[in-house]
Scaffold this motif. Structure first.
Motif, mmCIF file in Angstrom:
data_model
loop_
_atom_site.group_PDB
_atom_site.id
_atom_site.type_symbol
_atom_site.label_atom_id
_atom_site.label_comp_id
_atom_site.label_asym_id
_atom_site.label_seq_id
_atom_site.Cartn_x
_atom_site.Cartn_y
_atom_site.Cartn_z
ATOM 1 N N SER A 118 0.828 -1.210 0.000
ATOM 2 C CA SER A 118 0.000 0.000 0.000
ATOM 3 C C SER A 118 0.859 1.256 0.000
ATOM 4 C CB SER A 118 -0.925 0.010 1.216
ATOM 5 O OG SER A 118 -1.833 -1.058 1.162
ATOM 6 N N LEU A 119 1.893 1.265 0.818
ATOM 7 C CA LEU A 119 2.778 2.433 0.875
ATOM 8 C C LEU A 119 3.491 2.643 -0.455
ATOM 9 C CD1 LEU A 119 4.274 1.960 4.451
ATOM 10 C CD2 LEU A 119 2.437 3.522 3.743
ATOM 11 N N VAL A 120 3.984 1.563 -1.053
ATOM 12 C CA VAL A 120 4.651 1.671 -2.352
ATOM 13 C C VAL A 120 3.661 2.140 -3.413
ATOM 14 C CG1 VAL A 120 5.762 0.333 -4.198
ATOM 15 C CG2 VAL A 120 6.475 0.015 -1.816
ATOM 16 N N THR A 121 2.464 1.594 -3.391
ATOM 17 C CA THR A 121 1.441 2.005 -4.351
ATOM 18 C C THR A 121 1.141 3.492 -4.227
ATOM 19 O OG1 THR A 121 0.445 -0.190 -4.404
ATOM 20 C CG2 THR A 121 -0.964 1.645 -5.061
ATOM 21 N N GLY A 122 0.988 3.969 -3.010
ATOM 22 C CA GLY A 122 0.718 5.390 -2.805
ATOM 23 C C GLY A 122 1.846 6.272 -3.310
ATOM 24 N N VAL A 123 3.076 5.903 -2.989
ATOM 25 C CA VAL A 123 4.223 6.703 -3.419
ATOM 26 C C VAL A 123 4.350 6.677 -4.942
ATOM 27 C CG1 VAL A 123 6.748 6.846 -3.368
ATOM 28 C CG2 VAL A 123 5.471 6.560 -1.242
ATOM 29 N N LEU A 124 4.218 5.504 -5.544
ATOM 30 C CA LEU A 124 4.323 5.428 -7.008
ATOM 31 C C LEU A 124 3.184 6.177 -7.694
ATOM 32 C CD1 LEU A 124 5.576 1.770 -7.586
ATOM 33 C CD2 LEU A 124 6.872 3.910 -7.719
ATOM 34 N N THR A 125 2.009 6.130 -7.117
ATOM 35 C CA THR A 125 0.900 6.916 -7.649
ATOM 36 C C THR A 125 1.232 8.401 -7.576
ATOM 37 O OG1 THR A 125 -0.692 5.224 -6.984
ATOM 38 C CG2 THR A 125 -1.565 7.431 -7.390
ATOM 39 N N GLY A 126 1.829 8.813 -6.462
ATOM 40 C CA GLY A 126 2.258 10.209 -6.327
ATOM 41 C C GLY A 126 3.334 10.588 -7.329
ATOM 42 N N VAL A 127 4.261 9.667 -7.596
ATOM 43 C CA VAL A 127 5.337 9.938 -8.559
ATOM 44 C C VAL A 127 4.762 10.158 -9.958
ATOM 45 C CG1 VAL A 127 7.286 8.866 -9.774
ATOM 46 C CG2 VAL A 127 7.193 8.799 -7.283
ATOM 47 N N VAL A 128 3.920 9.232 -10.390
ATOM 48 C CA VAL A 128 3.360 9.331 -11.744
ATOM 49 C C VAL A 128 2.448 10.547 -11.860
ATOM 50 C CG1 VAL A 128 1.852 8.195 -13.427
ATOM 51 C CG2 VAL A 128 3.577 6.866 -12.199
ATOM 52 N N THR A 129 1.562 10.731 -10.882
ATOM 53 C CA THR A 129 0.644 11.859 -10.928
ATOM 54 C C THR A 129 1.402 13.180 -10.765
ATOM 55 O OG1 THR A 129 -1.024 10.414 -9.955
ATOM 56 C CG2 THR A 129 -1.522 12.760 -9.988
ATOM 57 N N GLY A 130 2.442 13.181 -9.949
ATOM 58 C CA GLY A 130 3.275 14.375 -9.795
ATOM 59 C C GLY A 130 3.974 14.740 -11.090
ATOM 60 N N ALA A 131 4.456 13.738 -11.815
ATOM 61 C CA ALA A 131 5.095 14.011 -13.112
ATOM 62 C C ALA A 131 4.092 14.620 -14.083
ATOM 63 C CB ALA A 131 5.688 12.727 -13.681
ATOM 64 N N VAL A 132 2.876 14.097 -14.089
ATOM 65 C CA VAL A 132 1.822 14.664 -14.944
ATOM 66 C C VAL A 132 1.546 16.108 -14.534
ATOM 67 C CG1 VAL A 132 -0.638 14.508 -15.542
ATOM 68 C CG2 VAL A 132 0.784 12.446 -15.501
ATOM 69 N N ALA A 133 1.474 16.355 -13.235
ATOM 70 C CA ALA A 133 1.210 17.707 -12.740
ATOM 71 C C ALA A 133 2.321 18.674 -13.157
ATOM 72 C CB ALA A 133 1.058 17.703 -11.219
ATOM 73 N N VAL A 134 3.567 18.234 -13.091
ATOM 74 C CA VAL A 134 4.683 19.093 -13.488
ATOM 75 C C VAL A 134 4.604 19.427 -14.971
ATOM 76 C CG1 VAL A 134 7.193 19.155 -13.830
ATOM 77 C CG2 VAL A 134 6.245 18.404 -11.650
ATOM 78 N N VAL A 135 4.374 18.421 -15.795
ATOM 79 C CA VAL A 135 4.275 18.661 -17.240
ATOM 80 C C VAL A 135 3.131 19.615 -17.534
ATOM 81 C CG1 VAL A 135 3.719 17.570 -19.447
ATOM 82 C CG2 VAL A 135 5.372 16.497 -17.909
ATOM 83 N N LEU A 136 1.975 19.353 -16.955
ATOM 84 C CA LEU A 136 0.828 20.230 -17.205
ATOM 85 C C LEU A 136 1.053 21.635 -16.656
ATOM 86 C CD1 LEU A 136 -2.205 17.838 -16.646
ATOM 87 C CD2 LEU A 136 -1.339 18.766 -18.799
ATOM 88 N N SER A 137 1.723 21.741 -15.517
ATOM 89 C CA SER A 137 1.962 23.076 -14.966
ATOM 90 C C SER A 137 2.890 23.870 -15.873
ATOM 91 C CB SER A 137 2.508 23.009 -13.543
ATOM 92 O OG SER A 137 3.806 22.482 -13.524
ATOM 93 N N ARG A 138 3.834 23.196 -16.510
ATOM 94 C CA ARG A 138 4.721 23.902 -17.443
ATOM 95 C C ARG A 138 3.996 24.273 -18.720
ATOM 96 N NH1 ARG A 138 10.110 20.461 -16.133
ATOM 97 N NH2 ARG A 138 10.552 21.562 -14.193
ATOM 98 N N VAL A 139 3.096 23.423 -19.170
ATOM 99 C CA VAL A 139 2.360 23.691 -20.397
ATOM 100 C C VAL A 139 1.273 24.738 -20.161
ATOM 101 C CG1 VAL A 139 0.757 22.658 -22.066
ATOM 102 C CG2 VAL A 139 2.827 21.435 -21.406
ATOM 103 N N VAL A 140 0.540 24.594 -19.051
ATOM 104 C CA VAL A 140 -0.594 25.470 -18.779
ATOM 105 C C VAL A 140 -0.176 26.742 -18.060
ATOM 106 C CG1 VAL A 140 -2.785 25.651 -17.524
ATOM 107 C CG2 VAL A 140 -2.203 23.538 -18.734
ATOM 108 N N ILE A 141 0.587 26.607 -17.003
ATOM 109 C CA ILE A 141 0.936 27.756 -16.173
ATOM 110 C C ILE A 141 2.155 28.493 -16.715
ATOM 111 C CG2 ILE A 141 1.663 28.470 -13.859
ATOM 112 C CD1 ILE A 141 -0.002 26.142 -12.788
ATOM 113 N N GLY A 142 3.101 27.783 -17.280
ATOM 114 C CA GLY A 142 4.312 28.423 -17.797
ATOM 115 C C GLY A 142 4.012 29.575 -18.737
ATOM 116 N N PRO A 143 3.228 29.363 -19.808
ATOM 117 C CA PRO A 143 2.897 30.477 -20.698
ATOM 118 C C PRO A 143 2.112 31.576 -19.997
ATOM 119 C CG PRO A 143 2.444 28.387 -21.771
ATOM 120 C CD PRO A 143 2.785 28.092 -20.333
ATOM 121 N N ARG A 144 1.261 31.212 -19.051
ATOM 122 C CA ARG A 144 0.483 32.211 -18.324
ATOM 123 C C ARG A 144 1.403 33.105 -17.502
ATOM 124 N NH1 ARG A 144 -3.769 29.829 -14.403
ATOM 125 N NH2 ARG A 144 -4.161 28.551 -16.222
#
Length: 158
Positions: A118-144
């Motif tokens: 469960s702990l590994v699943t949570g951390v890996l979910t955070g890693v993948v979702t965090g990577a998506v958030a970073v990419v989207l923040s650069r695409v969406v927020i960066g130009p803004r």
């Protein structure tokens, strides 16, 4: 302002609340209300992660990856606790077995493995979702942000 809020952009209760959005899936799955592969199971698994990303895009924390990683780690703890509380309901009287070991030893080993998983699943979910958030923040927020800088520069004048 707390160190958590400065670094992660959210208070600890807000981080726990965001992680808690994924808790209904654990409960409904362990109680066999929603089974894997059903549309409801997919929604219960994906919608909380989308909410995590939307929250990060909205609040713009200084370290979006770390923020979502923290949410994922908290989710892992909630997942572990949920699975332990609902262990008997999930497996019934004929829980998983490891062979000829004492049943109490088997259960202890399996429960420990479930916590670790469960702990590994949570951390890996955070890693993948965090990577998506970073990419989207650069695409969406960066130009803004670049546009906001240009507007601010124009206000100040030459």
């Amino acid at each position: 302002m707390s160190a958590g809020r400065r670094t992660l952009g959210f208070s600890w209760p807000a981080l726990v609340a965001l992680a808690g959005l994924a808790a209904p899936r654990v409960v409904l799955h362990d109680l066999h209300v929603v089974e894997e592969g059903q549309p409801a199971a997919v929604l219960l698994a994906v919608v909380p992660l989308i909410c995590w990303v939307v929250a990060v895009l909205w609040r713009r924390p200084p370290r979006p990856f770390l923020t979502v990683l923290a949410i994922g780690a908290i989710h892992g703890v909630l997942l572990a606790v949920g699975h332990q509380i609902l262990w008997d309901e999930a497996f019934g009287a004929t829980g998983p077995r490891l062979g000829d070991f004492d049943p109490r030893v088997q259960e202890a080993i399996l429960r420990l493995a479930a916590v670790f998983s469960s702990l590994v699943t949570g951390v890996l979910t955070g890693v993948v979702t965090g990577a998506v958030a970073v990419v989207l923040s650069r695409v969406v927020i960066g130009p803004r942000r670049a546009t906001e800088r240009q507007v601010e520069k124009a206000r100040r004048g030459p």
